[in-house]
Every structure is written in structure tokens, then in C-alpha cells.
Design a protein around this motif. Structure first.
Motif, short mmCIF file in Angstrom:
data_model
loop_
_atom_site.label_atom_id
_atom_site.label_comp_id
_atom_site.label_asym_id
_atom_site.label_seq_id
_atom_site.Cartn_x
_atom_site.Cartn_y
_atom_site.Cartn_z
N SER A 185 -1.27 -5.60 0.50
CA SER A 185 -2.06 -4.42 0.15
C SER A 185 -3.25 -4.25 1.10
O SER A 185 -3.66 -3.12 1.38
N ALA A 237 6.40 -5.58 -6.41
CA ALA A 237 4.96 -5.79 -6.24
C ALA A 237 4.27 -4.59 -5.62
O ALA A 237 3.10 -4.31 -5.92
N LEU A 286 9.39 -8.36 -3.87
CA LEU A 286 8.46 -7.71 -2.97
C LEU A 286 8.37 -6.22 -3.28
O LEU A 286 7.28 -5.65 -3.35
N PRO A 323 -0.72 -13.44 -4.05
CA PRO A 323 -2.04 -12.89 -4.37
C PRO A 323 -3.14 -13.48 -3.50
O PRO A 323 -3.24 -14.69 -3.32
N VAL A 375 7.77 -16.23 -5.13
CA VAL A 375 6.95 -15.10 -4.68
C VAL A 375 7.10 -14.95 -3.17
O VAL A 375 6.87 -15.91 -2.44
N PRO A 377 -1.88 -8.37 -4.01
CA PRO A 377 -0.90 -8.80 -3.01
C PRO A 377 -1.47 -8.74 -1.60
O PRO A 377 -2.14 -7.77 -1.23
N VAL A 401 3.40 -11.00 -0.34
CA VAL A 401 2.73 -10.47 -1.54
C VAL A 401 2.12 -11.57 -2.40
O VAL A 401 1.81 -11.36 -3.57
#
Length: 406
Positions: free
Chosen positions: A61, A89, A86, A53, A47, A58, A51
Motif C-alpha cells: 500500500s 489484501a 494478495l 503488514p 501471507v 500491507p 502484503v
């Protein structure tokens, strides 16, 4: 290194086209999101760090949301490691209210090389942000009055040993110090205002903004800065990533300042908001900027159609650009949204204010409403707004009221 157009991915336009970006000094941001995140170990094996979590979404965001609410909706992502994941996502950015473009590095280019790799997409002036940290500043304040000079945002911390310090005098950077020295100091907050001119001067290949470019600009007296004290968190190490799981969602839940239409514009102006031709009440720009600087959301609300906003709970008004172009942006200020209430009368209904609160995840108990009538103030109280004040129309009243709230 010139940009490889084969690696540039532009987001498709929305059906009907995107709403025009308001006329601010800065309309675009580059987010550096190409690093491997080696200090996070196994967490970044599959990951990309930006992004990972955080609070169930993510990390990037949150950063994109903060840019979008300032009207910065054209975002270029400089990617490299795990580029496809990425991109998968975040997509084209529509769900986040922005337009995302991606520029991928063939090999690690550093922060400066990553920006130069995006040269073909850049505006004359734009922001650069690190994709693994959140620094909550008023982006428009950093850009206001810059007159084409590069600027960096500084953050004062109690222990600068992990980051290194930045010495500055009269708004100019004087010296960068290496990591290691403990104690309080101003650090590089990872947000920069740059120009295409600066980027064109960068050499091709790998280059670091922080180690190669900024010290040289500072030595020539060309690097400016502003110091801020907003929320700051870097997820580069496991303990800070763990802290982010609670701290970042808590930061995202902000108080809001609701301003009734009658405290924003003159009653007898004879103009609407649609063409940006109207008369501000005294102190509006200063009051809105004070709330922006404090990290509050700011909403203009009205039952009158001339506000130009969409019916609750719609998104930002398409005439939002006209408002900012009429003075707010030049002052380093902005409304997060403008809403029109589809009802008779001039005061927003409690259900409408409550809907805004849910839509924006507002901390209503910590929020405030400044109304132009006793009915508006009463309905704000019924909606759960923590403080409600009546504007008495004195020339400096709005600014004074806002400062008393913050």
C-alpha cells in the motif's frame, strides 16, 4: 510465454468511470509480486511477502500510494505465490486511488518472464517495480527525456555487498558486478522504465531481467540509468522487515510545499486551469521539480475557483491532468494535489491547510508555504506550517525560494 487471459483479472471501473490519467510519458506500472519470500521463513507461509503488514497496513500500500501521487494509477500486479491472498489484501485498488489488474503465473517465470506474462495489458512505456522494496524517487524524472530507451534507477549505498554494483558512464550502464564485493557503490534500485518493444523481445518461459536481459542491453549500449539518493528499504530479510515497521511509516510522513495560486500562474493570464490553457510564472516547473526530487509533497492551493480543484478536504482535482499536460510532466515534475478553498478572499484559511495536513499525513512543522500575499503567509503560520515565505514576483524568485527551503 503468451499471456493466459483466463488468469487476467481487471478491476471493475468506478461508477461513472475513473478520472482520466494525466498525460505523462508514463502512466502505468507493473509491480512484481509473485515471489515466495523464502528468506523470511514462517512469516510468508500464509501471507505473500508484498502484503506483510508494515505499520499496520500491507507493505504494497505504501508503494501504490507513492505511484498514485505521481499520477501513475494504472497498476498491473504480476502475482504467483498465494495469489488469492494478495488479491484479497488489495482488492481492485479503489481505496488506494488506483486501478489494479492482476496477472498470475502458472509457474515461476522470474522478473522478465513475469513482465512478459503481462504483455497483453502493457502500455508502450511503463515502469516496473519490485514489490518487496521501496525506493523513493521522482518517477516522472526517470521517464523524462527517455525517448523510448529503457532506464534503471540506481541507488548509491555505503555497503553494496548484499546487492552487487552497477558501473555507469554518461548515463549508460557499463557493467553489472556480482554480490560480495564490499564498500560503497551504485546498486540496482529495483525500478525500471521499459517499453513493449523490449518485452516483446524476451524469450518465453522463465527469464530474469537482472541476470539475462539487462547485461545484454548494457553490452549493446541500450541500457540507460539515473542515480538517486532517496529513501531505500528492501524487506527481503527479517532484520530489514523489522526495521521497516518504524522506518517506512516515518518515511510516509513527508513535509509539504504549499504554493499559493498567485505564485503559480500569472494574475493577468485570463485563463483558468480547466483546459490547461494558462501562463506559468517563471521558474514554476523547476521549483516544483526540485521539491519533487527532494521527496516533498507539493500542493497548489487557492480560494479562486479557476484552480479547478475540489473543496477541501476533497481528493485530487479532476483538472489535475490539465495542469501536468501543460508543462509539468515534460519537466519531470508534478503537483500531488490541487485544492480550492470554498471561501471569500484569496488566501487559504488555517483550518483548511490543517485539514490537508491530516488528509495527507503531512509533517506540518517541517513544511513550507510560499504565498502571494501577506495574509496567505500569516494564515499558513497559524495552520502550523513550519516556514512561510512571501513571493516577491522576481523572475527567478520561486525557484530560489524553494531551493532555500529544501
Amino acid at each position: 510465454m503468451s499471456i493466459d487471459l483466463g488468469l487476467v483479472e481487471r478491476a471493475p471501473a468506478k461508477p461513472g468511470g475513473f478520472a482520466p490519467v494525466r498525460k505523462t510519458m508514463v502512466r502505468q506500472a507493473v509491480i512484481l509480486a509473485g515471489g515466495r519470500g523464502t528468506r523470511l521463513g514462517e512469516l510468508t507461509r500464509e501471507v505473500p511477502k508484498p502484503v506483510i503488514p508494515v505499520g499496520g497496513v500491507p507493505f504494497l500500500s505504501y508503494l501504490i500510494w507513492n505511484l498514485a501521487r505521481h499520477g501513475i494509477r494504472e497498476i498491473v500486479l504480476s502475482t504467483g505465490y498465494l495469489h488469492e491472498k494478495l488479491r484479497d489484501a488489495l482488492g481492485d485498488g479503489r481505496e488506494l486511488g488506483v486501478r489494479l489488474s492482476y496477472v498470475r503465473e502458472r509457474e515461476p517465470l522470474g522478473t522478465g518472464g513475469g513482465v512478459r506474462n503481462c504483455l497483453g495489458l502493457l502500455d508502450e512505456t511503463f515502469l516496473v517495480l519490485n514489490g518487496d522494496s521501496i525506493f523513493d524517487i521522482n518517477y516522472l524524472d526517470l521517464a523524462a527525456g527517455a525517448q523510448g530507451n529503457p532506464r534503471i534507477a540506481l541507488r548509491r549505498v555505503e555497503d553494496a555487498s548484499r546487492f552487487g554494483t552497477v558501473r555507469h558512464r554518461s548515463g549508460r550502464v557499463v557493467q553489472f558486478s556480482e554480490k560480495g564485493a564490499g564498500g560503497p557503490g551504485a546498486i540496482n534500485g529495483g525500478i525500471y522504465l521499459l517499453t513493449r518493444e523490449v518485452v516483446r523481445e524476451l524469450p518465453e518461459g522463465a527469464v530474469s531481467l537482472e541476470q539475462d536481459v539487462f547485461p545484454e542491453l548494457a553490452a549493446r549500449g541500450r541500457l540507460f540509468c539515473k542515480e538517486y539518493s532517496g529513501f531505500f528499504l528492501d524487506i527481503g530479510v527479517p532484520e530489514d522487515l523489522a526495521r521497516a515497521q518504524t522506518d517506512v511509516p516515518a518515511w510516509r510522513r513527508k513535509p509539504a510545499l504549499f504554493l499559493d495560486r498567485d505564485v503559480v500562474v500569472e494574475d493577468d493570464s485570463g485563463h483558468g486551469f480547466e483546459d490547461g490553457d494558462f501562463a506559468w510564472r517563471p521558474g514554476v516547473c523547476e521549483a516544483v521539480k526540485a521539491a519533487n526530487d527532494a521527496g516533498w509533497l507539493v500542493f497548489a492551493v487557492s480560494a479562486r475557483p479557476d484552480m479547478g480543484g475540489r473543496d477541501c478536504p476533497g481528493p485530487d482535482s479532476p483538472h489535475f491532468e490539465g495542469i501536468a499536460a501543460s508543462g509539468l510532466a515534460d519537466a519531470g515534475a508534478h503537483f500531488d494535489a490541487v485544492y480550492h478553498y470554498p471561501r471569500e478572499g484569496r488566501s487559504p484559511a488555517p483550518a483548511m491547510l490543517a485539514a490537508f495536513g491530516r488528509d495527507w499525513n503531512v509533517d506540518m512543522a517541517a513544511s513550507a508555504m510560499i504565498g502571494g500575499s501577506s495574509s496567505g503567509v500569516s494564515e499558513a503560520r497559524r495552520a502550523g506550517v513550519g516556514r512561510w515565505l512571501l513571493h516577491d514576483r522576481e523572475p527567478d524568485d520561486l525557484r530560489r525560494l524553494v531551493l532555500s527551503i529544501l
